[in-house]
Design a protein around this motif. Structure first.
Motif, PDB file in Angstrom:
ATOM      1  N   GLU A  73       0.803  -1.216   0.000  1.00 57.88           N
ATOM      2  CA  GLU A  73       0.000   0.000   0.000  1.00 57.88           C
ATOM      3  C   GLU A  73       0.842   1.274   0.000  1.00 57.88           C
ATOM      4  OE1 GLU A  73       0.185  -1.576   4.312  1.00 57.88           O
ATOM      5  OE2 GLU A  73       0.045  -2.375   2.273  1.00 57.88           O
ATOM      6  N   GLU A 102      -7.404   3.640   1.629  1.00 58.00           N
ATOM      7  CA  GLU A 102      -6.702   2.897   2.676  1.00 58.00           C
ATOM      8  C   GLU A 102      -5.813   3.800   3.510  1.00 58.00           C
ATOM      9  OE1 GLU A 102      -3.747  -0.947   3.419  1.00 58.00           O
ATOM     10  OE2 GLU A 102      -4.468  -0.524   1.396  1.00 58.00           O
ATOM     11  N   LYS A 105      -8.290   6.353   7.060  1.00 59.46           N
ATOM     12  CA  LYS A 105      -9.541   5.685   7.444  1.00 59.46           C
ATOM     13  C   LYS A 105     -10.689   6.673   7.574  1.00 59.46           C
ATOM     14  CE  LYS A 105      -7.532   1.594   9.590  1.00 59.46           C
ATOM     15  NZ  LYS A 105      -6.184   1.779   9.026  1.00 59.46           N
ATOM     16  N   LEU A 149      -1.538   4.646   7.583  1.00 59.61           N
ATOM     17  CA  LEU A 149      -0.988   3.315   7.338  1.00 59.61           C
ATOM     18  C   LEU A 149      -0.098   2.883   8.494  1.00 59.61           C
ATOM     19  CD1 LEU A 149       0.002   3.712   3.565  1.00 59.61           C
ATOM     20  CD2 LEU A 149      -2.069   2.680   4.514  1.00 59.61           C
ATOM     21  N   SER A 195     -13.000 -11.248   3.841  1.00 62.65           N
ATOM     22  CA  SER A 195     -12.287 -10.368   2.916  1.00 62.65           C
ATOM     23  C   SER A 195     -12.783 -10.625   1.499  1.00 62.65           C
ATOM     24  CB  SER A 195     -10.776 -10.626   2.970  1.00 62.65           C
ATOM     25  OG  SER A 195     -10.278 -10.472   4.274  1.00 62.65           O
ATOM     26  N   TYR A 270     -10.182  -3.809  -1.976  1.00 61.59           N
ATOM     27  CA  TYR A 270     -10.301  -4.897  -0.999  1.00 61.59           C
ATOM     28  C   TYR A 270     -11.234  -4.414   0.111  1.00 61.59           C
ATOM     29  CZ  TYR A 270      -8.158  -7.326   3.155  1.00 61.59           C
ATOM     30  OH  TYR A 270      -7.899  -7.993   4.327  1.00 61.59           O
ATOM     31  N   GLU A 285     -13.260  -1.863   6.798  1.00 66.95           N
ATOM     32  CA  GLU A 285     -12.262  -1.000   6.164  1.00 66.95           C
ATOM     33  C   GLU A 285     -12.143  -1.351   4.694  1.00 66.95           C
ATOM     34  OE1 GLU A 285      -8.495  -1.805   7.978  1.00 66.95           O
ATOM     35  OE2 GLU A 285      -8.375  -3.844   7.188  1.00 66.95           O
ATOM     36  N   ASN A 287      -9.157  -1.472   1.590  1.00 63.65           N
ATOM     37  CA  ASN A 287      -7.742  -1.415   1.252  1.00 63.65           C
ATOM     38  C   ASN A 287      -7.599  -1.212  -0.248  1.00 63.65           C
ATOM     39  OD1 ASN A 287      -6.752  -1.833   3.921  1.00 63.65           O
ATOM     40  ND2 ASN A 287      -7.223  -4.002   3.717  1.00 63.65           N
ATOM     41  N   CYS A 288      -6.462  -0.641  -0.645  1.00 67.19           N
ATOM     42  CA  CYS A 288      -6.274  -0.255  -2.049  1.00 67.19           C
ATOM     43  C   CYS A 288      -5.388  -1.233  -2.810  1.00 67.19           C
ATOM     44  CB  CYS A 288      -5.691   1.160  -2.127  1.00 67.19           C
ATOM     45  SG  CYS A 288      -4.037   1.325  -1.388  1.00 67.19           S
ATOM     46  N   GLY A 291      -4.768  -8.316  -0.623  1.00 61.21           N
ATOM     47  CA  GLY A 291      -4.548  -8.641   0.786  1.00 61.21           C
ATOM     48  C   GLY A 291      -3.433  -9.647   0.958  1.00 61.21           C
TER      49      GLY A 291
END
Length: 425
Positions: A73, A102, A105, A149, A195, A270, A285, A287-288, A291
């Motif tokens: 990330e 990501e 938040k 992060l 996920s 994600y 959350e 994520n970009c 995972g």
């Protein structure tokens, strides 16, 4: 085709391994890669830092690379995609603007609220006194998150006021550096986590197989959060009906909201989800990126060439691609970590038995490893991910643990219950 994979962990090893399965992929460059990517026949590690955007772009141009994929990330949040786009080189991943989903938040939470995406109620704080007062008013359990992060370690699920106050004081006191200068405090959702990773060209979004990570260090989901101690896919908690809800209530609204903000989001989105007892998905959350360790169980089940899907995203033609094809069965990954992780741990411990684990059918993805005078040694907290495939989740679990038993290094630790929720279901 020539491909660059940016990063050095288990996720990047899994990406390179998947690309290597395709006949059309002739060469993979891992920047900087690890001891595992160095063993892939088509792969070559390149001694560049993952934050050396100018050096990586120049290397891609000289080598005639047709696809660059960003694993971690941090480079995305720092704008590596913007850098490549300015150099007119194809790259899979969101721009710096998109990576805020990501990297912040609170920014992501605003986007969810704006889009009507189901998520936990929350407030943002920079003052520890105000944060503690909010926790006192809301009660426990409650979730304390560093806004920026923090390598997967910036979240505390506090079950007591003392634990919540400690998490607040540590984060705002500098434990996570700049990432903890702002806190997001939110209600503690109940249910099972899942996920769902999806690929998108900014218009169309397609989900990959649902997975379930095991974030806590200890058996029974106890102890502090880690970067992930194991995963399995597909996760039975995500039924076809719930998957449809995720598509229509989470993924599509997120892309629409990004478009509304004039952000052309191309890459992996994600969604970390809580599936409530009523079967409703709520976003914990976003994520970009892919995972880790979910990638290590999703990609071994993927039949459609990953490079084809990524190029379709970059070229804005994902909608025209046929349905993604998957192998039958399930995959399980168990992470071997250094003793003491996620706290202090030692490195440089010789690793043995990987060859025997592979002979048993496992795919061993390297995360924190390096070669020291031709000896494979530990070089991180999460060292290896042992992935196995089986006709069922139970069969995959059995195969993974039998294979894992061959591998050894001083202080090696792992969870003995990866996949326990799937079996309970």
């Amino acid at each position: 085709m020539k491909i660059i994979v940016i990063g050095s962990g288990g996720r990047e090893h899994a990406l390179a391994w998947q690309f290597a399965q395709s006949a059309q992929v002739k060469q993979i460059f891992c920047i900087p890669g690890n001891a595992g990517t160095a063993t892939i026949e088509k792969c070559r590690n390149v001694a560049l830092n993952q934050d050396d955007f100018e050096g990586i772009l120049r290397f891609a141009q000289v080598q005639g690379v047709q696809l660059t994929v960003v694993g971690p990330e941090a480079p995305l949040a720092d704008g590596v995609v913007d850098f490549f786009q300015a150099g007119e080189m194809p790259i899979f991943g969101p721009t710096k603007q998109g990576a805020q989903i990501e990297a912040s938040k609170s920014w992501a939470k605003d986007l969810m609220v704006e889009a009507g995406i189901p998520t936990a109620a929350s407030e943002v704080f920079t003052d520890p006194i105000a944060a503690r007062e909010y926790v006192q008013a809301q009660g426990v359990p409650i979730v304390i998150k560093a806004d920026g992060l923090a390598s997967g370690k910036g979240v505390t699920v506090a079950t007591t006021f003392a634990e919540a106050n400690q998490a607040i004081d540590e984060a705002l006191g500098g434990k996570f550096g700049d990432a903890g200068e702002t806190l997001l405090i939110e209600e503690c959702l109940q249910g099972q986590e899942a996920s769902v990773l999806a690929i998108t060209d900014g218009k169309t979004i397609r989900a990959l197989l649902p997975a379930q990570d095991h974030k806590r260090i200890g058996v029974g989901d106890t102890g502090p959060n880690t970067g992930g101690m194991g995963a399995y896919a597909p996760a039975p908690i995500v039924t076809p009906e719930i998957q449809r809800k995720i598509q229509t209530q989470v993924l599509e609204p997120a892309i629409a909201a990004l478009q509304k903000r004039k952000i052309d989001y191309c890459g992996c989105l994600y969604a970390g989800l809580m599936i409530t007892p009523a079967g409703e998905p709520k976003v914990i959350e976003f994520n970009c990126r892919f995972g880790d360790p979910e990638t290590q169980v999703i990609l071994p089940l993927l039949e459609t060439p990953l490079a084809d899907l990524m190029l379709a995203c970059i070229e804005k033609r994902l909608e025209q691609m046929p349905a993604i094809e998957w192998k039958d069965g399930a995959a399980v990954c168990v992470v071997l970590a250094s003793g003491g992780y996620p706290g202090k741990y030692e490195t440089g411990k010789p690793i043995t038995g990987i060859g025997k684990a592979k002979e048993h059918g496992a795919i061993v993805f390297h995360a924190g490893t390096k070669l020291k005078t031709s000896t494979l040694v530990t070089a991180g907290g999460r060292v290896l991910g042992v992935t196995a495939i089986g006709e069922s989740i139970q069969a995959a679990i059995d195969n993974a643990y039998v294979s894992l038993a061959y591998i050894n290094f001083e202080g090696a630790t792992y969870r003995h219950d990866i996949g326990h929720r799937a079996i309970a279901n």
